[in-house]
Design an enzyme around this catalytic site. Structure first.
Site, short mmCIF file in Angstrom:
data_model
loop_
_atom_site.label_atom_id
_atom_site.label_comp_id
_atom_site.label_asym_id
_atom_site.label_seq_id
_atom_site.Cartn_x
_atom_site.Cartn_y
_atom_site.Cartn_z
N HIS A 61 0.90 -1.05 0.07
CA HIS A 61 -0.08 -0.09 -0.19
C HIS A 61 1.02 1.37 -0.02
CE1 HIS A 61 -3.87 2.43 1.79
NE2 HIS A 61 -2.96 2.99 0.83
N GLU A 115 0.56 8.06 -3.85
CA GLU A 115 1.61 7.87 -2.69
C GLU A 115 2.74 8.69 -2.80
OE1 GLU A 115 0.97 5.42 -0.18
OE2 GLU A 115 -0.99 5.26 -0.87
N HIS A 119 3.02 10.79 0.32
CA HIS A 119 4.04 10.23 1.62
C HIS A 119 5.48 10.47 1.03
CE1 HIS A 119 0.72 8.65 3.58
NE2 HIS A 119 0.18 7.94 2.45
P1 AMP Z 1 -3.12 6.50 1.37
O1 AMP Z 1 -1.66 6.54 1.71
O2 AMP Z 1 -3.50 8.11 1.13
O3 AMP Z 1 -3.68 5.45 0.76
O4 AMP Z 1 -3.81 6.56 2.91
C1 AMP Z 1 -3.78 5.55 3.84
C2 AMP Z 1 -4.83 5.98 4.98
O5 AMP Z 1 -4.33 5.83 6.28
C3 AMP Z 1 -5.59 7.10 4.90
O6 AMP Z 1 -6.75 7.04 5.30
C4 AMP Z 1 -4.44 8.01 5.81
O7 AMP Z 1 -5.10 9.09 6.27
C5 AMP Z 1 -4.32 7.05 6.84
N1 AMP Z 1 -3.27 7.06 7.87
C6 AMP Z 1 -3.71 6.64 9.14
N2 AMP Z 1 -2.39 6.64 9.96
C7 AMP Z 1 -1.36 7.05 8.99
C8 AMP Z 1 -0.07 7.38 9.26
N3 AMP Z 1 0.58 7.09 10.43
N4 AMP Z 1 0.65 7.42 8.11
C9 AMP Z 1 0.01 7.55 6.81
N5 AMP Z 1 -1.14 7.61 6.53
C10 AMP Z 1 -2.07 7.11 7.90
P1 AMP Z 2 -7.86 3.09 3.65
O1 AMP Z 2 -6.42 2.61 4.19
O2 AMP Z 2 -8.43 1.60 2.98
O3 AMP Z 2 -8.49 4.01 4.23
O4 AMP Z 2 -7.29 3.63 2.28
C1 AMP Z 2 -6.90 4.89 1.94
C2 AMP Z 2 -7.09 5.20 0.53
O5 AMP Z 2 -6.13 4.62 -0.24
C3 AMP Z 2 -8.40 5.22 -0.04
O6 AMP Z 2 -8.70 6.21 -1.10
C4 AMP Z 2 -8.12 3.85 -0.83
O7 AMP Z 2 -9.21 3.61 -1.91
C5 AMP Z 2 -6.81 3.81 -1.55
N1 AMP Z 2 -6.23 2.61 -1.44
C6 AMP Z 2 -5.77 1.65 -0.55
N2 AMP Z 2 -5.34 0.57 -1.25
C7 AMP Z 2 -5.35 0.71 -2.71
C8 AMP Z 2 -4.96 -0.02 -3.51
N3 AMP Z 2 -4.41 -1.21 -3.46
N4 AMP Z 2 -5.03 0.63 -4.92
C9 AMP Z 2 -5.70 1.64 -5.01
N5 AMP Z 2 -6.00 2.57 -4.10
C10 AMP Z 2 -5.81 2.22 -2.90
#
Ligand code: AMP
Ligand code: AMP
Length: 226
Positions: A61, A115, A119
């Site tokens: 992820h 990503e 990040h």
């Molecule tokens: P993303 O990288 O945008 O797909 O998000 C991952 C999900 O995890 C999002 O909902 C973020 O807001 C959440 N999240 C929770 N804790 C963390 C963390 N420590 N670092 C990064 N994302 C986090």
């Molecule tokens: P979540 O940690 O499930 O809240 O996901 C945070 C965000 O990342 C949401 O917008 C998800 O749809 C997206 N996301 C998580 N995993 C994937 C994936 N394998 N491919 C595309 N989007 C992802």
């Protein structure tokens, strides 16, 4: 006199802030792997990447810079754009190890861009774009999550396993305690969704997590098929 002192204080403050920002100062990374079966069997469902159904393996992820207090920086540099050409040598590995599952179906560029921008731009002082993606791919290989779990008798067979047994299998094989993250399937059973491992800020060594993330797991969770 008073105003030149104020200017000095202001200049010093700006200099200090510049140093703090440029050092990209974060404490460690969460390396987050995801079970595709648990992304796809929820109410939201999923779409396979345009290259086809991913292998029945954990996917990446993300690699997320974090602070020890549990907070994290995000979107640190709007000028640093994702450039597919900078990781063209990693593309086929990215497609198999870091598959997008969001709908509509796509090639992954959208997910990797997200990503990187959210990040990756916050750890640029340690890893440039190529280094960032390469590091995540290397960590996945080194940890060998699915293999270590199946070696401990924990398989994606739709059965239920205790959270403790999963944590212990990972600790036994890697030396470090994982963070566990669950979601629910269509019948609202708690299931294994994501596993967090902590990595030092260079991206080279697993470490014990300064703060354990993850949410909402029952004591016994499903490991669904994919
Ligand atoms: P993303 O990288 O945008 O797909 O998000 C991952 C999900 O995890 C999002 O909902 C973020 O807001 C959440 N999240 C929770 N804790 C963390 C963390 N420590 N670092 C990064 N994302 C986090
Ligand atoms: P979540 O940690 O499930 O809240 O996901 C945070 C965000 O990342 C949401 O917008 C998800 O749809 C997206 N996301 C998580 N995993 C994937 C994936 N394998 N491919 C595309 N989007 C992802």
């Amino acid at each position: 006199m008073k105003s030149s002192f104020s200017i000095l204080v202001l200049v010093s403050t700006i200099q200090l802030m510049t140093v703090l920002c440029a050092s990209g100062d974060f404490d460690f990374f969460y390396f987050v792997q995801q079970w595709p079966g648990s992304y796809c069997d929820t109410k939201r469902s999923c779409c396979y990447p345009s290259s086809g159904k991913p292998a029945a393996d954990f996917g990446i992820h993300g690699l997320w810079p974090n602070y020890k207090d549990g907070s994290y920086p995000s979107n640190c540099d709007p000028d640093s754009l994702f450039e597919a050409s900078s990781i063209s040598d990693l593309k086929s590995q990215m497609q198999s190890e870091w598959p997008t599952l969001a709908c509509p179906s796509s090639d992954g560029i959208h997910f990797w861009t997200h990503e990187w921008e959210k990040h990756g731009t916050c750890s640029e002082s340690m890893l440039d774009q190529h280094g960032y993606f390469e590091t995540a791919l290397k960590l996945k290989k080194e940890i060998g999550l699915l293999k270590l779990l199946t070696n401990a008798g924990i398989k994606p067979d739709g059965r239920f396993y205790s959270i403790k047994s999963i944590e212990e299998a990972i600790k036994e094989a890697t030396g470090f305690t994982p963070g566990m993250d669950c979601n629910v399937d269509g019948s609202r059973h708690s299931q294994l969704y994501q596993i967090y491992m902590c990595v030092d800020s260079t991206g080279s060594n697993l470490i014990e997590c300064p703060i354990l993330p993850g949410r909402r797991c029952s004591s016994t969770i499903e490991f669904p098929k994919f």
